[in-house]
Design an enzyme around this catalytic site. Structure first.
Site, PDB file in Angstrom:
ATOM      1  N   ASP A 133      35.321 -14.467 -43.564  1.00 40.87           N
ATOM      2  CA  ASP A 133      35.796 -13.953 -44.658  1.00 40.87           C
ATOM      3  C   ASP A 133      37.070 -13.196 -44.048  1.00 40.87           C
ATOM      4  O   ASP A 133      37.270 -13.096 -42.687  1.00 40.87           O
ATOM      5  CB  ASP A 133      35.243 -12.790 -45.595  1.00 40.87           C
ATOM      6  CG  ASP A 133      35.616 -12.598 -46.802  1.00 40.87           C
ATOM      7  OD1 ASP A 133      36.972 -12.768 -47.003  1.00 40.87           O
ATOM      8  OD2 ASP A 133      34.958 -11.805 -47.659  1.00 40.87           O
TER       9      ASP A 133
HETATM   10  C1  BGC Z   1      37.524 -11.987 -50.202  1.00 38.79           C
HETATM   11  C2  BGC Z   1      37.343 -13.338 -50.303  1.00 38.79           C
HETATM   12  C3  BGC Z   1      38.790 -14.187 -50.210  1.00 38.79           C
HETATM   13  C4  BGC Z   1      39.556 -13.651 -49.209  1.00 38.79           C
HETATM   14  C5  BGC Z   1      40.924 -14.191 -49.097  1.00 38.79           C
HETATM   15  C6  BGC Z   1      38.269 -11.485 -49.209  1.00 38.79           C
HETATM   16  O1  BGC Z   1      38.687 -10.045 -49.287  1.00 38.79           O
HETATM   17  O2  BGC Z   1      36.268 -11.206 -49.972  1.00 38.79           O
HETATM   18  O3  BGC Z   1      36.284 -13.675 -51.180  1.00 38.79           O
HETATM   19  O4  BGC Z   1      38.554 -15.471 -50.272  1.00 38.79           O
HETATM   20  O5  BGC Z   1      39.757 -12.188 -49.218  1.00 38.79           O
HETATM   21  O6  BGC Z   1      41.565 -13.435 -50.347  1.00 38.79           O
END
Ligand code: BGC
Length: 873
Positions: A238
């Site tokens: 993530d």
């Molecule tokens: C989220 C993800 C997301 C990523 C990119 C993170 O804060 O948990 O689900 O894909 O950011 O935006």
């Protein structure tokens, strides 16, 4: 042709992975294991390795810009899709997302989200399909198939147990192995095992699982996902969810996102030099990245493609169908619904005249267009003049965005956004380095870029003119991750700079909205000016929260209404039966209340909403109440309603979808994918839903959602799987037979005949539950959803014999046996219940498993698309 030479529509030839690996230098290998910016991987042009673009996800494709992004199709949030119980529809929507990815030049979509709503408060609860792992995993498989049918790679996320936002990067989720397997990993297992082709990527979660962060968890990533399940795709962190150099690489995390990398530059080379990480382990990780590159070739998307819109009538039609099919009819006493388009309708409430189309956080995106319930209802009525509106109360947490109500100096809708490298204090004569015309007055700057802006410290002004339509007191609000001052005609109205409070905005790093008010005169022009400094200019320091760079700012404003007067006016109009024949009350939450970075503090509607609903119902008992939220809200007034509808965040077509159901053009078939408790305290995670001392105990174990309510015999406000129709159904002739064979390839064949016993065309969702044998060696939930099927468009009086897709015997009967570290399909007599609409449309039948058998890995693919190919050995 090499991938990096690809032109739109022309798939390039695949890389020879082993040959590329041999030619890559160690520096290049390490560089391939991390992003270069928010959304792109590293290219190695000399070897033909292109840069790959990733985009959120999950309810639309935002493209590469949080900041001032290109509008996109927004589909209903995932709880809404869960409510459809419609595998074909979700596959179609997945394909739409694949096409939207092409428009945004994205090779990889960061979705679906398949975490589990342990309780109602999760900030991102709206982003996942369901509290039930089979509903979630099966729909995820269809979603991934749809996305990947366009040559785009899907990314189920977040592996695993990112089921709350509180302290999400630091919290240790303490979960028994049985709950982990049966509830939290099962959606991933199904998404991988039941998709026609396994999803190309998986995203790890931020949190720890039983003591180790998911992104550096060797047992999770290597032992379970790769060895036990045979997964051959890419595992990506993530965003900012990589926390180590050696541990993460050794544990199996292929790609760190975003760039520039904190861990995979010189630090990783040092770790390789010192033999903390073996070069062959790095090669394994690079192999995954190169395989991912090859897997994207079918999309034909060139590197760094421009971002476009593809707002077609077909897209709108599909989104409208999805919005309507997700609306759950919770109550309809005396057949108050459907409404009559020839009658005079009063529409009121905080969610009526605003497009509540999407939750907040990384799932949020600017939609091509939006529709409100009021607009939808007006379009349905024989004449728009038959429809009146009164606000009643506001439901916002933060004041509505002001940008679209401003004008620039040259008369355009919106405001002027200027960027400076110095503060006003540093240089009163500073000159801006960038100037943009913008309409949305929420600006998250994570991916704002300009050649003259170096680093995360810079300054922004917003300027526009506001002309109020009414003479009244107006509230203005400024929310920042940074520092900000808001002026109206030169008068300081909000100081969110000299004294600041920590809030939850901007993924948990920003302040709450600070407000100020001023009396304004209708028709007069007022200059609105905001002076902002990015996150490093603020002294606030947040713990346990990922910082997404320079921060952001949000400007809101609205005429103040007195809630008591608003409700009184609504009641006066609603009770006037000489003026209005039917009344619709629209309440709910929105993306300010349900968003990434924080959980809701309580389950209640915004202040004023309950009071409004109760008063209107007292005056007008036949009022129809429509709730828009991604997760359950307290409905203490539910017993007083006669007609009640749950409508979620319905995407672009939310307003039209609601109206389609209210007026009966679509006969509702949707069912709740989550239990709606009566009170927050009734839900099974109540005592264990936040980080305490750095950990959260999954104390309800496998008794998540309906499994708990069933086990303890508690009656929630509305049960999982509940949802009414404008017609009625009866099922009979249930037949259940078990095929012989190895446990993982055996199936249970279920068929039933369904009759539409009412007088309208309707679709029936059949939920197939299995109850364990009374002789079970462990305590098990009284019944668990094991399959579901939507029987579409049954004519009045029509009977259809339905053969459900065969159920996997392994999945339908097994629990995780902690003694053997394997699934156990235990001998005994099981019961299949096929549950339809209404309290009495259930038929049951037993079947016998005559021998206990253990198994591991992925169970047989019994539910996949025709001609599907399993991506695993
Ligand atoms: C989220 C993800 C997301 C990523 C990119 C993170 O804060 O948990 O689900 O894909 O950011 O935006």
């Amino acid at each position: 042709m090499k991938p990096s030479d690809a032109v739109s529509g022309a798939p390039a030839s695949p890389l020879d992975i082993e040959s590329v690996l041999e030619q890559l230098s160690l520096d290049e290998k390490v560089a391939l294991l991390a992003g270069i910016d928010g959304w792109h991987t590293k290219a190695v042009p000399r070897l033909g390795v292109p840069s790959i673009r990733m985009s959120d996800g999950p309810n639309g494709v935002r493209g590469t810009r949080f900041f001032n992004g290109v509008p996109a199709a927004c589909m209903p949030c995932e709880t809404a899709l869960g409510a459809t119980f419609d595998q074909d529809l979700v596959r179609e929507l997945g394909q739409l997302l694949g096409q939207e990815c092409k428009a945004k030049g994205a090779h990889v979509l960061l979705g679906p989200t398949i975490n589990i709503q342990r309780g109602p408060l999760g900030g991102r609860g709206f982003e996942s399909f369901s509290e039930d792992p089979v509903l979630s995993g099966t729909l995820a498989a269809r979603y991934c198939e749809g996305v990947q049918s366009e040559g785009i790679l899907a990314t189920p996320k977040h592996l695993v147990c990112n089921d709350q936002e509180h302290a999400r990067v630091a919290v240790n989720a303490i979960v028994t192995e049985r709950a982990l397997r049966e509830i939290y990993l099962l959606p991933f297992q199904l998404a991988l095992g039941q998709s026609a082709v396994a999803p190309g990527c998986l995203m790890t979660s931020y949190n720890k699982l039983n003591g180790t962060h998911a992104s550096e968890h060797p047992r999770l990533l290597q032992d379970i996902i790769r060895k036990e399940w045979g997964y051959e795709g890419l595992i990506v962190s993530d965003w900012f969810g990589t926390y180590s150099v050696s541990e993460a690489v050794n544990a199996g995390l292929d790609l760190e996102m975003p760039g520039m990398s904190g861990f995979r530059g010189p630090a990783l080379i040092h770790a390789i030099t010192s033999n903390k990480v073996k070069e062959f382990t790095v090669d394994e990780r690079v192999r995954s990245v190169l395989k991912m590159v090859n897997a994207t070739l079918a999309s034909g998307i060139p590197e760094f493609a421009p971002e476009n819109m593809r707002n077609t009538p077909e897209t709108s039609a599909l989104l409208r169908r999805a919005a309507a099919e997700s609306v759950v009819l919770l109550k309809n006493d005396n057949n108050i619904l459907p409404l009559n388009p020839a009658k005079r309708t009063l529409v009121l409430g905080p969610n009526a005249n605003i497009a509540t189309y999407c939750g907040g956080g990384s799932a949020a995106l600017p939609a091509y267009y939006t529709t409100t319930p009021l607009q939808g209802i007006k379009c349905k009525s024989q004449s728009p003049d038959l429809v009146s509106f009164t606000q009643g109360a506001y439901g916002h947490k933060e004041l509505p965005l002001l940008g679209e109500h401003l004008k620039t100096d040259d008369g355009k809708v919106g405001y002027t956004f200027r960027v400076y490298t110095e503060s006003l204090e540093e240089n009163p004569d500073r000159k801006h380095v960038d100037e943009l015309h913008m309409t949305s007055s929420s600006a998250f700057l994570m991916d704002y870029m300009h050649p003259k802006v170096k680093g995360d410290t810079y300054y922004v002004t917003m300027d526009g003119t506001f002309v109020p339509t009414e003479t009244a007191l107006y509230d203005f609000g400024l929310t920042v991750a940074g520092t900000g001052l808001l002026y109206v005609d030169g008068q300081l109205i909000v100081d969110n700079k000299t004294k600041q409070r920590q809030g939850t905005s901007f993924f948990g790093i920003g302040t709450p909205e600070e407000r100020g008010s001023i009396s304004l005169t209708a028709g007069q022009s007022y200059k609105i000016h905001v002076d902002y400094g990015t996150a490093p200019t603020s002294n606030l320091k947040v713990k346990n929260v990922v910082s997404f760079g320079p921060g952001g700012l949000r400007l809101g404003g609205a005429k103040r209404i007195d809630p008591t007067e608003g409700a009184e006016e609504a009641v006066k109009l609603a009770s006037d039966t000489t003026q209005f024949d039917q009344v619709v009350v629209c309440v709910g939450l929105n993306g300010d209340w349900e968003s990434e970075g924080f959980d809701r503090p309580h389950m209640d509607l915004p202040a004023g909403s309950d009071d409004l609903v109760k008063k209107v119902l007292a005056a007008r008992p036949d009022a129809v109440v429509v709730v828009q939220s991604g997760t359950p809200v307290t409905m203490s007034w539910a017993p007083q309603t006669k007609a009640l509808v749950q409508a979620w965040y319905g995407g672009n077509e939310a307003g039209n979808g609601i109206a389609d159901v209210l007026f009966g053009d679509v006969n509702p078939a949707a069912k709740l994918p989550l239990t709606f408790p009566t009170t927050l305290a009734q839900n099974p995670s109540y005592l264990n839903y936040r980080s305490e001392g750095g950990r959260v105990l999954y104390g309800e174990d496998v008794y998540v959602g309906y499994r708990y309510y069933d086990a303890v015999g508690a009656e929630p406000c509305f049960r999982f799987g509940h949802g009414l129709s404008y017609t009625s159904f009866a099922s009979k002739d249930l037949s259940v037979s078990v095929s012989d064979g190895a446990v993982k390839s055996s199936s249970i064949n279920v068929s039933v005949s369904v009759t539409n016993t009412g007088d309208r065309v309707g679709s029936e969702v059949l939920q197939v539950y299995v109850s364990p044998p009374s002789t079970s060696s462990v305590r098990r939930p009284p019944r668990e959803l094991r399959a579901f099927h939507k029987v579409t468009s049954l004519q009045p009086g029509e009977t259809r014999s339905v053969s459900l897709s065969p159920l996997s015997l392994a999945l339908a009967t097994s629990f995780w046996d902690e003694n053997r570290d394997a699934w156990l399909s235990e001998e005994g007599e099981y019961t299949v219940h096929v549950v339809g609409t209404g309290s009495d449309n259930t038929v049951s039948q037993t079947f016998v498993v005559d021998k206990s058998r253990w198994w591991t890995g992925l169970h047989g693919k019994v539910n996949a698309a025709e001609n599907g190919v399993n991506g695993h050995a």
